[in-house]
Design an enzyme around this catalytic site. Structure first.
Site, PDB file in Angstrom:
ATOM      1  N   CYS A   2     -48.305  45.325  39.032  1.00 14.85           N
ATOM      2  CA  CYS A   2     -48.737  45.016  37.703  1.00 14.85           C
ATOM      3  C   CYS A   2     -47.898  44.381  36.675  1.00 14.85           C
ATOM      4  O   CYS A   2     -46.660  44.443  36.787  1.00 14.85           O
ATOM      5  CB  CYS A   2     -49.231  46.309  37.025  1.00 14.85           C
ATOM      6  SG  CYS A   2     -50.224  47.368  38.219  1.00 14.85           S
ATOM      7  N   ARG A  27     -48.283  38.872  38.860  1.00 15.56           N
ATOM      8  CA  ARG A  27     -47.855  40.153  39.166  1.00 15.56           C
ATOM      9  C   ARG A  27     -49.052  40.908  39.568  1.00 15.56           C
ATOM     10  O   ARG A  27     -49.043  41.939  40.320  1.00 15.56           O
ATOM     11  CB  ARG A  27     -47.059  40.946  37.880  1.00 15.56           C
ATOM     12  CG  ARG A  27     -45.889  40.149  37.526  1.00 15.56           C
ATOM     13  CD  ARG A  27     -45.294  41.043  36.591  1.00 15.56           C
ATOM     14  NE  ARG A  27     -44.813  42.557  37.384  1.00 15.56           N
ATOM     15  CZ  ARG A  27     -43.605  42.643  37.811  1.00 15.56           C
ATOM     16  NH1 ARG A  27     -42.608  42.047  37.718  1.00 15.56           N
ATOM     17  NH2 ARG A  27     -43.470  43.903  38.241  1.00 15.56           N
ATOM     18  N   TRP A  77     -52.805  45.176  39.545  1.00 15.82           N
ATOM     19  CA  TRP A  77     -52.682  44.962  41.013  1.00 15.82           C
ATOM     20  C   TRP A  77     -52.838  46.563  41.629  1.00 15.82           C
ATOM     21  O   TRP A  77     -52.329  47.582  41.614  1.00 15.82           O
ATOM     22  CB  TRP A  77     -51.137  44.658  41.462  1.00 15.82           C
ATOM     23  CG  TRP A  77     -51.032  44.376  42.899  1.00 15.82           C
ATOM     24  CD1 TRP A  77     -51.636  43.268  43.473  1.00 15.82           C
ATOM     25  CD2 TRP A  77     -50.751  45.278  44.062  1.00 15.82           C
ATOM     26  NE1 TRP A  77     -51.278  43.412  45.008  1.00 15.82           N
ATOM     27  CE2 TRP A  77     -50.911  44.452  45.155  1.00 15.82           C
ATOM     28  CE3 TRP A  77     -50.114  46.363  43.882  1.00 15.82           C
ATOM     29  CZ2 TRP A  77     -50.124  45.035  46.535  1.00 15.82           C
ATOM     30  CZ3 TRP A  77     -49.714  46.938  45.292  1.00 15.82           C
ATOM     31  CH2 TRP A  77     -49.708  46.439  46.496  1.00 15.82           C
ATOM     32  N   ASN A 103     -46.612  50.094  35.148  1.00 13.76           N
ATOM     33  CA  ASN A 103     -46.566  49.644  36.477  1.00 13.76           C
ATOM     34  C   ASN A 103     -45.664  50.615  37.236  1.00 13.76           C
ATOM     35  O   ASN A 103     -44.748  50.998  37.112  1.00 13.76           O
ATOM     36  CB  ASN A 103     -45.743  48.170  36.436  1.00 13.76           C
ATOM     37  CG  ASN A 103     -45.302  47.712  37.773  1.00 13.76           C
ATOM     38  OD1 ASN A 103     -45.777  47.573  38.912  1.00 13.76           O
ATOM     39  ND2 ASN A 103     -44.206  47.098  37.878  1.00 13.76           N
ATOM     40  N   GLY A 104     -46.118  50.845  38.392  1.00 16.60           N
ATOM     41  CA  GLY A 104     -45.554  51.840  39.475  1.00 16.60           C
ATOM     42  C   GLY A 104     -46.428  52.731  40.063  1.00 16.60           C
ATOM     43  O   GLY A 104     -47.859  52.437  40.003  1.00 16.60           O
ATOM     44  N   GLU A 478     -42.411  32.123  59.269  1.00 14.75           N
ATOM     45  CA  GLU A 478     -42.639  31.908  57.675  1.00 14.75           C
ATOM     46  C   GLU A 478     -43.830  30.885  57.767  1.00 14.75           C
ATOM     47  O   GLU A 478     -44.610  31.197  56.775  1.00 14.75           O
ATOM     48  CB  GLU A 478     -41.215  31.064  57.089  1.00 14.75           C
ATOM     49  CG  GLU A 478     -41.559  30.243  55.899  1.00 14.75           C
ATOM     50  CD  GLU A 478     -41.865  31.320  54.773  1.00 14.75           C
ATOM     51  OE1 GLU A 478     -41.881  32.439  54.632  1.00 14.75           O
ATOM     52  OE2 GLU A 478     -41.970  30.439  53.737  1.00 14.75           O
ATOM     53  N   LYS A 482     -46.881  31.870  55.425  1.00 17.74           N
ATOM     54  CA  LYS A 482     -47.493  31.027  54.433  1.00 17.74           C
ATOM     55  C   LYS A 482     -48.951  30.762  54.479  1.00 17.74           C
ATOM     56  O   LYS A 482     -49.686  30.788  53.642  1.00 17.74           O
ATOM     57  CB  LYS A 482     -46.635  29.911  54.306  1.00 17.74           C
ATOM     58  CG  LYS A 482     -45.942  29.605  52.932  1.00 17.74           C
ATOM     59  CD  LYS A 482     -45.192  30.264  52.135  1.00 17.74           C
ATOM     60  CE  LYS A 482     -44.968  31.559  52.434  1.00 17.74           C
ATOM     61  NZ  LYS A 482     -43.619  32.116  51.630  1.00 17.74           N
ATOM     62  N   GLU A 485     -51.287  33.840  54.022  1.00 16.95           N
ATOM     63  CA  GLU A 485     -51.294  34.172  52.940  1.00 16.95           C
ATOM     64  C   GLU A 485     -51.981  33.518  51.789  1.00 16.95           C
ATOM     65  O   GLU A 485     -52.882  34.200  50.928  1.00 16.95           O
ATOM     66  CB  GLU A 485     -49.787  34.178  52.411  1.00 16.95           C
ATOM     67  CG  GLU A 485     -49.611  34.553  51.119  1.00 16.95           C
ATOM     68  CD  GLU A 485     -47.925  34.661  50.770  1.00 16.95           C
ATOM     69  OE1 GLU A 485     -47.355  34.065  51.337  1.00 16.95           O
ATOM     70  OE2 GLU A 485     -47.628  35.139  49.870  1.00 16.95           O
ATOM     71  N   HIS A 501     -46.472  35.907  77.128  1.00 18.69           N
ATOM     72  CA  HIS A 501     -46.458  37.226  77.762  1.00 18.69           C
ATOM     73  C   HIS A 501     -47.621  38.178  76.948  1.00 18.69           C
ATOM     74  O   HIS A 501     -47.433  39.333  76.409  1.00 18.69           O
ATOM     75  CB  HIS A 501     -44.973  37.664  77.324  1.00 18.69           C
ATOM     76  CG  HIS A 501     -43.746  37.214  78.249  1.00 18.69           C
ATOM     77  ND1 HIS A 501     -43.725  37.522  79.427  1.00 18.69           N
ATOM     78  CD2 HIS A 501     -43.020  36.311  77.772  1.00 18.69           C
ATOM     79  CE1 HIS A 501     -42.813  36.689  79.850  1.00 18.69           C
ATOM     80  NE2 HIS A 501     -42.256  36.126  78.592  1.00 18.69           N
ATOM     81  N   LYS A 600     -46.801  39.045  43.236  1.00 12.81           N
ATOM     82  CA  LYS A 600     -45.624  38.240  43.207  1.00 12.81           C
ATOM     83  C   LYS A 600     -44.302  39.284  43.683  1.00 12.81           C
ATOM     84  O   LYS A 600     -43.892  38.910  44.772  1.00 12.81           O
ATOM     85  CB  LYS A 600     -45.017  37.509  42.072  1.00 12.81           C
ATOM     86  CG  LYS A 600     -43.756  36.757  42.060  1.00 12.81           C
ATOM     87  CD  LYS A 600     -43.930  35.284  43.233  1.00 12.81           C
ATOM     88  CE  LYS A 600     -42.761  34.552  43.131  1.00 12.81           C
ATOM     89  NZ  LYS A 600     -42.780  33.911  44.259  1.00 12.81           N
TER      90      LYS A 600
HETATM   91  O1  M6R Z   1     -38.619  39.364  45.974  1.00  9.06           O
HETATM   92  P1  M6R Z   1     -38.600  39.403  47.514  1.00  9.06           P
HETATM   93  O2  M6R Z   1     -37.968  38.293  48.098  1.00  9.06           O
HETATM   94  O3  M6R Z   1     -37.933  40.804  47.736  1.00  9.06           O
HETATM   95  O4  M6R Z   1     -39.945  39.710  47.938  1.00  9.06           O
HETATM   96  C1  M6R Z   1     -40.091  39.883  49.121  1.00  9.06           C
HETATM   97  C2  M6R Z   1     -41.803  39.707  49.667  1.00  9.06           C
HETATM   98  O5  M6R Z   1     -42.637  40.402  49.001  1.00  9.06           O
HETATM   99  C3  M6R Z   1     -42.182  38.188  49.505  1.00  9.06           C
HETATM  100  O6  M6R Z   1     -41.001  37.479  50.190  1.00  9.06           O
HETATM  101  C4  M6R Z   1     -43.534  37.959  50.018  1.00  9.06           C
HETATM  102  O7  M6R Z   1     -43.599  38.106  51.421  1.00  9.06           O
HETATM  103  C5  M6R Z   1     -43.754  36.425  49.653  1.00  9.06           C
HETATM  104  N1  M6R Z   1     -44.224  36.341  48.377  1.00  9.06           N
HETATM  105  C6  M6R Z   1     -44.457  35.615  50.632  1.00  9.06           C
HETATM  106  O8  M6R Z   1     -44.651  34.294  50.293  1.00  9.06           O
END
Ligand code: M6R
Length: 605
Positions: A2, A27, A77, A103-104, A478, A482, A485, A501, A600
């Site tokens: 949040c 966020r 969130w 937030n939390g 990665e 991406k 996501e 496998h 984020k």
């Molecule tokens: O801020 P951080 O690098 O610790 O975040 C870790 C993950 O939440 C972050 O890398 C997430 O996987 C990416 N936003 C994905 O694109």
């Protein structure tokens, strides 16, 4: 997670709050709420909650109906309770006199609800609401405004002492001319203005107004008024330094691009240049680390975890220092034996709860710790013994892009730094490093159109695999992350040699495979794997170097990247895969900067 914002000053609060919320919508964005306290002696609360976006809220809310110079805002969130207006913040006590944005996660909220707060009427399914009820319960009646301020602060403190979990909160009370803020395991900053102050979950929320930032520390509780900031910790007043933040509002805007993600991919060459510049000098590589690590443990989550995996290859290749990489969320609850390792937390935001827990665990074991992060003053930097900053600049898109590239650059630098090679060899290597921004730029300039075309093709499928070997295996992981996501295509990253496998069972003509085919020592093996994949009917898109004509014989489609040594190939391959994910999501009409269910920075475990 949040996003929260609070304003106290002399200007109308509503437009400031809405503007700030829009800047931190990344966020969390499943619902939002604002509260403005009117300027009457009673300080009436004017509240609006919505499932709409902040942009829509901005259009719909008549400023004239929400007048006042104190207010709070929240973009959610969801953790406890579905996205619904009743669960949107702020939350109130029974009489509606105390309001809280949070937030939390309050872990013991159920026990509080059933115990000391059992006679309260709860209106939401959230954990947050207990904070408002409990604060109210702790208040002692008083008539003087000064007495009220003290009472409110003490009541918030008493409430917090009964909470278990993490929080960054802003509390406001009817008729009070300030805001009370507190943090524990969730980030919270104060933006310092002239006869006005701001409280926010992160810096971009207030950048338009001020770049004078105070980072609150764990356990801090602050009383913020328009011309004063009082902070205490453990019952004593504390002073926290103000920092000037170099980011500008331009960094927080799209600069003509349709999405932050596309802007940030186009900033990848600059992120490389800035990161290199920060650490290269006449003397060589200067990371500011006193480091003689003989073993390194990296802990991270998500994209940062994949960057760390790539870092392992780079550091082991360049410096021959063994590196182990662990997912922070797993490491925290494992029996992993920590001995004399140097522990590096890789976290773009510096606020990821799992990664912070891992850092704390490493410290408990007496390990030397380093935070590798993009955010100056973030929690990770305050826990770790040392910090190395990637210099990616402000990253707003939920999908990490330029921060990933900048993390890779740091690992090259670390590898060379730890390698302790003779000066002339180091200089040669540094010249190689200096070519990296160009490699990224070439992909953007020369391959953008073709990648868009390949994305049009990929967008028709529901499933995809990404494969790579060696230093490019993490890049395949990665690429898959991406894609899934932001385009919602189910994608999995695999070691090229592993598909046979098990995952081969899934290969059909409807399962495209994106194969990273860098001509390194494993090239022939990857060609073999691609042939096996093709034999099962799956279409293959190769990421291949310019000039590698042979690859055309084996695959259906090709994305070209510039020629480079194998160890540097992740840079260009990453840019290509980031663009591929972006254009595929765009083709599918997805909400690219606000992918569903994500946020984020993830500040809960
Ligand atoms: O801020 P951080 O690098 O610790 O975040 C870790 C993950 O939440 C972050 O890398 C997430 O996987 C990416 N936003 C994905 O694109």
């Amino acid at each position: 997670m949040c996003g929260i914002i609070g304003y106290v000053g002399e200007r109308e609060a509503l437009p400031i709050i809405l503007d700030s919320l829009q800047r931190i919508e990344y966020r969390g964005y499943d619902s939002c709420g604002i509260l403005v306290q009117d300027n009457s002696a009673d300080g009436k609360f004017q509240v609006h909650k919505s499932l709409k976006s902040i942009a829509q809220l901005k259009n719909n809310l008549a400023e004239s109906e929400y007048t006042g110079t104190i207010g709070v805002g929240h973009t959610r969130w969801a953790t406890h309770g579905v996205p619904a207006r009743r669960n949107a913040h702020p939350h109130f006590d029974c009489e509606g006199e105390i309001a809280v944005v949070h937030n939390g996660i309050i872990e013991n909220f159920q026990a509080l609800k059933e115990g000391p707060l059992s006679n309260c009427r709860f209106k939401s399914d959230t954990d947050t609401e207990v904070i408002a009820h409990l604060t109210k319960k702790k208040m002692i009646k008083t008539d003087s405004l000064e007495g009220f301020e003290l009472q409110l602060k003490e009541a918030v403190k008493a409430c917090l002492s009964e909470l278990m979990g993490s929080y960054a909160i802003i509390v406001t009370a009817k008729g009070f001319d300030g805001l009370v803020a507190a943090r524990q395991d969730s980030p919270l900053i104060i933006g310092v203005g002239d006869r006005e102050n701001f409280i926010a979950s992160d810096v971009p929320a207030v950048l338009e107004q001020t770049n004078r930032i105070i980072y609150l520390e764990e356990g801090d509780i602050a009383v913020v008024k328009k011309d004063s900031i009082y902070i205490e910790n453990n019952d004593s007043e504390v002073k926290r330094n103000e920092r000037l933040i170099p980011w500008t509002t331009e960094d927080a805007e799209k600069g003509g691009y349709e999405h932050f993600m596309l802007k940030e991919i186009h900033e990848e060459p600059k992120a490389i240049i800035d990161t290199l510049r920060g650490y290269l000098s006449e003397e060589g590589i200067c990371l500011g680390l006193e480091c003689d690590a003989r073993r390194i443990l990296m802990v991270a989550c998500g994209t940062s975890y994949y960057a760390a995996l790539c870092g392992k290859y780079m550091i082991e290749h360049l410096a021959k220092v063994p590196v182990q990489v662990e997912l922070a969320s797993e490491f925290n609850y494992s029996d992993f034996v920590l001995d004399d390792m140097m522990v590096m937390a890789i976290t773009q935001s510096g606020e990821t709860a799992d990664t912070l827990m891992a850092l704390k665990k490493a410290k408990r074991f007496g390990c030397k710790t380093v935070a590798i992060t993009n955010v100056v003053g973030s929690t990770a930097t305050r826990i770790a013994d040392d910090a190395i900053y990637i210099r990616a600049g402000l990253e707003i898109g939920v999908a990490a892009t330029k921060s990933f590239i900048a993390q890779l650059v740091i690992f090259y630098l670390l590898g060379l730094f730890l390698a302790k090679m003779p000066k002339h060899r180091l200089e040669e290597r540094i010249s190689d490093l200096e070519l990296m921004p160009l490699l990224a730029q070439v992909v953007l300039d020369e391959e953008g159109e073709n990648i868009q075309k390949q994305a049009g093709y990929l967008s028709n499928y529901a499933n995809a695999f990404f494969v790579g070997r060696g230093v490019n295996l993490p890049i395949a992981l990665e690429g898959a992350l991406k894609l899934k996501e932001i385009s919602y295509i189910h994608a999995e990253g695999y070691a090229a040699g592993e598909l046979k496998h098990g995952p081969f069972a899934l290969l059909t003509e409807d399962t495209p495979v994106i194969a990273i085919m860098t001509p390194d020592s494993t090239y022939d093996k990857t060609v073999g794997n691609v042939k096996e994949i093709k034999a099962r009917g799956a279409p293959v898109i190769a990421i291949a170097e310019q000039g590698d004509e042979e690859v055309e014989k084996y695959v259906d489609r090709v994305i070209r990247v510039p020629k480079t040594g194998a160890i540097f190939s992740p840079i260009a391959n990453t840019v290509a895969l980031h663009l591929l994910a972006y254009w595929t999501a765009k083709e599918r009409g997805c909400e690219i900067d606000k992918p569903r269910n994500l946020a984020k920075s993830v500040t809960v475990e």
